[in-house]
Design an enzyme around this catalytic site. Structure first.
Site, mmCIF file in Angstrom:
data_model
loop_
_atom_site.group_PDB
_atom_site.id
_atom_site.type_symbol
_atom_site.label_atom_id
_atom_site.label_comp_id
_atom_site.label_asym_id
_atom_site.label_seq_id
_atom_site.Cartn_x
_atom_site.Cartn_y
_atom_site.Cartn_z
ATOM 1 C CG HIS A 66 4.057 -0.174 0.469
ATOM 2 N ND1 HIS A 66 4.588 1.005 -0.033
ATOM 3 C CD2 HIS A 66 4.644 -0.376 1.678
ATOM 4 C CE1 HIS A 66 5.462 1.486 0.848
ATOM 5 N NE2 HIS A 66 5.510 0.666 1.880
ATOM 6 C CG HIS A 116 9.539 5.353 -1.544
ATOM 7 N ND1 HIS A 116 8.514 4.437 -1.692
ATOM 8 C CD2 HIS A 116 10.463 4.756 -0.762
ATOM 9 C CE1 HIS A 116 8.821 3.338 -1.030
ATOM 10 N NE2 HIS A 116 9.991 3.506 -0.460
ATOM 11 C CD GLU A 133 4.475 5.031 -0.798
ATOM 12 O OE1 GLU A 133 5.228 5.534 -1.664
ATOM 13 O OE2 GLU A 133 3.967 3.898 -0.926
ATOM 14 C CG ASP A 168 6.489 7.533 -4.142
ATOM 15 O OD1 ASP A 168 5.961 6.412 -4.065
ATOM 16 O OD2 ASP A 168 7.627 7.704 -4.602
ATOM 17 C CE1 TYR A 187 12.194 6.779 -7.865
ATOM 18 C CE2 TYR A 187 10.275 6.961 -6.441
ATOM 19 C CZ TYR A 187 11.138 6.190 -7.192
ATOM 20 O OH TYR A 187 10.953 4.833 -7.274
ATOM 21 C CD GLU A 227 1.478 1.365 -2.884
ATOM 22 O OE1 GLU A 227 2.582 1.734 -2.456
ATOM 23 O OE2 GLU A 227 0.540 0.990 -2.151
#
EC number: 1.17.4.1
Length: 410
Positions: A277, A180, A177, A146, A184, A240
């Site tokens: 995206h 994201h 992003e 990301d 994570y 992606e």
């Protein structure tokens, strides 16, 4: 009779006899006669200087109608050439691109909304060492990837694209992003308690060779000065749309087994975002006048497929989760075919979806999980402003390269 001089006349006479010459150097105002020049002349001179500077800047701008990284063949690209209206959003000129932005805006979520309370029990009691190894490395890949996607958006795409509607989408994508990546990182921080192991995973690009290989492929496209915007657009659609696909499927495999509800829910939200995206990349691609040849598009996609298949069947084998490696390869080919069609190419693999558990999973978020907000995760009223006639929807559909979009069900 003598006339007597009054005191006032005496003072006046004395002043007249004084020597007003000073030994000091006199100021010479006559040399330039500046105090006598009309004000309009100075103003005219200033205006002339300003005009000269403006003309010089205008010539420089004319010489840079394209961004430095763009190629001569891209000079007639409306998306890329200098747009004097780029600082003002309205009136909207690219309605389908604007609708895509509003769709992304309506799908906003934050890392704090992910409930990880049940995941630790599964991690400690229901997963074996192989499964923990696989999941931790997949999360490490995602956390790094990301950031790479954002690097491209910040360093290249956001500056190259000149229309404000697309810049709105890219600005929102950058924010998502970041969310994201935060998610994570939070997952790694929750599952992995050993500090040295955390550091190892957070630095995966440097410490894990198979992740470095995928990262290098994407980074090469960011720094490539010889490729066109269209080529790089295809490459990051592959990042992606393909590089993430197998990893998403492997985490959904855990959902089928009833494991790690927090991880799998975040995976559903993120996979929906990444599908959007990818859709957006295909939409922008459809607006380009000079697109790469079908052969070059195919080469980029095939290269990405090869790397992803190697990653999930050899370097970090999905067999660690109990998944069939051949079926994983087939699934990656299936996803690649759909991306090829979205880019205007023909299918080359003609593979079917081998994973039944992915049939009801949509990269666009059309799910039936009523206990969560993933199915209709929209901020109230956001999409109302984008309602258009069916004709507009049909145009957007066609400009995506056919009747396929990544928000269709698998």
């Amino acid at each position: 009779m003598s006339v007597q001089t009054s005191p006032s006349k005496q003072v006046t006479s004395g002043i007249q006899n004084l020597n007003m010459d000073s030994p000091a150097k006199k100021l010479d105002f006559g040399a330039t006669d500046k105090e006598n020049k009309p004000f309009d002349e100075d103003l005219a001179k200033l205006e002339a200087e300003i005009d000269a500077e403006h003309n010089a800047n205008k010539k420089a701008a004319e010489a840079k109608k394209m961004a430095p990284t763009l190629k001569p063949e891209e000079a007639n690209e409306p998306l890329l050439t200098e747009n004097p209206q780029r600082f003002v959003l309205f009136p909207i000129k690219y309605h389908e691109i604007w609708q895509m932005y509003k769709k992304a805006e309506a799908s906003f979520w934050t890392a704090e909304e992910i409930d990880l309370s049940k995941d630790l029990h599964d991690w400690n009691n229901r997963l074996n060492d192989d499964e923990k190894f696989f999941i931790s490395h997949i999360l490490a890949f995602f956390a790094a990837s990301d950031g790479i996607v954002n690097e491209n958006l910040v360093e290249r795409f956001s500056g190259e694209v000149q229309i404000p509607e697309a810049r709105c989408f890219y600005g929102f994508q950058i924010m998502m992003e970041n969310i994201h990546s935060e998610t994570y990182s939070l997952l790694i921080d929750t599952y992995i308690k050993e500090p040295s192991q955390r550091t190892y995973l957070f630095n995966a690009i440097d410490t894990i060779p198979c992740i470095r290989k995928k990262a290098d492929w994407a980074l090469r496209w960011i720094t490539d000065k010889s490729s066109t915007f269209a080529q790089r657009l295809v490459a990051f659609a592959a990042v992606e749309g393909i590089f993430f696909s197998g990893a998403f499927a492997s985490i959904f495999w855990l959902k089928k087994r009833g494991l790690m509800p927090g991880l799998t829910f975040s995976n559903e939200l993120i996979s929906r975002d990444e599908g959007l995206h990818t859709d957006f990349a295909c939409l922008l691609f459809s607006h380009l006048n000079n697109r790469p040849s079908k052969q070059l598009i195919q080469e980029i996609i095939v290269d990405a497929v090869r790397i992803e298949q190697e990653f999930l069947t050899e370097a970090l084998p999905c067999a660690l989760l109990g998944m069939n490696a051949d079926l994983m390869k087939q699934y990656i080919e299936f996803v690649a075919d759909r991306l090829l069609v979205a880019l205007g190419n023909e299918k080359i693999y003609r593979s079917t979806n081998p994973f039944d558990f992915m049939e009801n999973i949509s990269l666009g978020g059309k799910t039936n999980f009523f206990e969560k907000r993933v199915g209709d995760y929209q901020k109230a009223g956001v999409m109302n402003s984008t309602k258009k006639a069916d004709a507009d929807a049909e145009v957007a559909k066609n400009e995506n390269g056919g009747d396929f979009t990544f928000d269709e069900d698998f």
